[in-house]
Design a protein around this motif. Structure first.
Motif: not given
Length: 559
Positions: A413, A417, A421, A427-431
């Motif tokens: 992951w 990112c 990103n 972007g990719l994010h934890p949420g």
């Protein structure tokens, strides 16, 4: 005989085994296929148990994403012959064009988006160099480096078959590309990135015969040469749903006996011919499968134990398969709460230490992902292949083999990112992350012993062509199939497995004196305008002289 041509036992139900069964059943043979794990072998998809709620299916998973380059011809021919409701061209109608390819770079600095669609029209060789990521990132490649890499490709595509097998088969891609002394960017884009992200092999050991051949085939497809079809295609759903399950149903309709959960334990041999295959069932029971003909379509890593149990007695030269090497190209899926298509095609992460490639799958699938799979909150599946398992990562400083499963997921992951990103893109994010699933064929990451991979990939190391078997064996009724068998596509691929099965079937037809037409084995495109150059190179090779265009790299010392 029980059927026109006799009874055939196909040992292994991957792409090679199912292809052989199709070709033989269509020609009137009585066919039995045995497979221990799952129909489709490494190509199959599966699911994450217990993740589907409210009548939805479990989340789909896979060993690694499937894609169908433009130079695939034998496999699409098989797909067209597998019926699928509402598709006049069968399962081939489930293919969707991937129109773009992204060469992602750290922080999006120097990334390159390439239109690989058939709608883009004619392309130049320079566009091909750009398509595979050259001239990107940091200061990029110098003109001198780009021209020299173009020279490397030109040398290979104008090399004779004699030189390809006699010189380039024993030359690593690292040495052929003159990586020693080159810039870091040249090594990353031209040497290491090419092999790791495409064929999951280290440039230092992978043969030029393999890497050069793949780049040549991909180049002609990208340039629109040969059979006109999209350069890159993917399926419109999970592989088993869109392809493997309909294939198995079609085989059953042809009268093929399909035995899942049975592993080949031993071959019995008498007088140099195979007389039976001893199988072990799911509960440990043994039975012997007898037939007139046998097609061994097992993966190369399952042949070693069988050598001591009858295979070597059938043909002692098959012992050479123990020299073949495998490596890990493993899939991990990230299930996302919102669609993140990124690009309508594949992404190559040239700066990722674990040599990642990915594709956002929901955009290609014909059904609504959120309504079909999981708990109703998952909108996309970002499917990733991890090809470098021995290189330290960016989070824990450990190679993937030494990480726990959770650490592998976190590390992948983070590398995704890093490449995706940046300015101008959500972007990719934890949420976004709902959950993830790593191929269960990889065992032991959480200890206590070393990690193992039950479904590793054949790697074409230098000199490995000689160790690979041909379809014909010394036993008059035994034939070899699988992506490790010599075939026109010199790479462990679905196309190679399909071609090898066709070669095995044709050898069987000849041995049986069967009147049916042989299965077509499609050759890779070779431009007629290069024929004379190859003839000249063949003369030079026989004289012990180098290729006419081969020379030192600009960064190498001159004599």
């Amino acid at each position: 005989m029980a059927a026109r041509g006799g009874r055939v036992a196909v040992l292994g139900g991957g792409v090679a085994g199912l292809t052989a069964a199709t070709e033989l059943a269509e020609r009137g043979f009585e066919v039995t296929v045995v497979e221990p794990t799952g129909w489709g072998g490494k190509a199959r998809s599966s699911s994450v148990p217990g993740t589907g709620t409210g009548g939805r299916l479990d989340l789909p998973s896979e060993h690694g994403f499937r894609f169908f380059p433009g130079f695939y011809r034998s496999l699409p021919d098989t797909l067209r012959r597998i019926p699928f409701a509402g598709r006049p061209d069968g399962v081939a109608g489930n293919l969707r064009e991937a129109t773009h390819m992204l060469s992602a770079r750290s922080g999006r600095i120097g990334e390159r988006l390439t239109d690989v669609s058939s709608a883009a029209g004619a392309r130049s060789p320079l566009e091909f160099l750009r398509a595979i990521g050259l001239g990107t990132g940091g200061t990029g490649l110098s003109s001198e480096e780009l021209l020299y890499y173009a020279n490397r490709l030109l040398v290979y595509i104008t090399s004779s078959e004699e030189r390809r097998l006699g010189q380039w088969e024993s030359t690593s891609w690292w040495d052929f590309s003159r990586a020693d002394g080159a810039s870091e960017e040249y090594r990353k884009a031209c040497v290491v990135g090419t092999t790791r992200t495409v064929v999951a092999a280290r440039a230092e050991v992978c043969s030029t015969h393999t890497v050069g051949g793949f780049l040549e085939a991909f180049c002609y497809g990208f340039l629109g040469r040969g059979e006109v079809q999209p350069a890159d295609r993917v399926l419109n759903g999970p592989t088993s749903t869109a392809w493997i399950d309909p294939w198995v149903r079609h085989l059953a309709s042809l009268g093929v006996r399909l035995e899942l959960g049975r592993r080949v334990e031993r071959l019995t041999v008498s007088g140099g011919a195979v007389t039976g295959a001893v199988l072990r069932g799911p509960h440990g029971e043994r039975e012997e499968l007898t037939a007139d003909w046998y097609v061994c379509a097992l993966p190369v890593d399952r042949l070693g134990p069988l050598l001591e149990r009858g295979l070597a007695a059938a043909d002692p030269e098959l012992k050479s398969v123990t020299e073949l090497r495998t490596d890990w190209m493993v899939g991990i899926q990230f299930y996302l709460r919102e669609p993140v298509p990124v690009v309508r095609g594949h992404v190559l992460f040239l700066d990722s230490p674990w040599a990642l490639t990915s594709i956002s799958q929901a955009q290609f699938w014909d059904h609504d992902f959120r309504a079909t799979y999981g708990d109703g909150t998952v909108a996309d599946c970002l499917s990733v292949d991890v090809s470098a398992w021995d290189t330290p990562g960016v989070l824990y400083g450990k190679p993937a083999r030494e990480c726990t499963r959770a650490e592998v997921a976190a590390e992948v992951w983070a590398q995704l990112c890093d490449g995706l990103n940046g300015p101008g893109r959500p972007g990719l994010h934890p949420g976004l992350l709902h959950s993830w699933h790593l191929d269960p064929a990889v065992r032991g990451l959480d200890g206590p012993g070393p990690a193992v991979n039950d479904e590793a990939l054949l790697i074409n190391t230098t000199g490995s062509w000689a160790a690979r078997p041909s379809a014909v064996t010394a036993a008059p009724n035994l034939f070899m199939a699988g992506d490790h068998v010599r075939c026109p596509v010199n790479l462990a691929t679905m196309e190679g497995a399909n071609q090898a099965a066709r070669l095995a079937v044709n050898a069987l037809l000849e041995a049986a004196g069967h009147p049916a037409d042989p299965a077509e084995v499609h050759r890779l495109h070779q431009p007629e305008e290069l024929r004379r150059l190859k003839e000249v190179d063949a003369e030079l090779y026989h004289q012990g002289r180098p290729h006419l265009l081969d020379g030192p790299a600009p960064w190498e010392p001159r004599a």
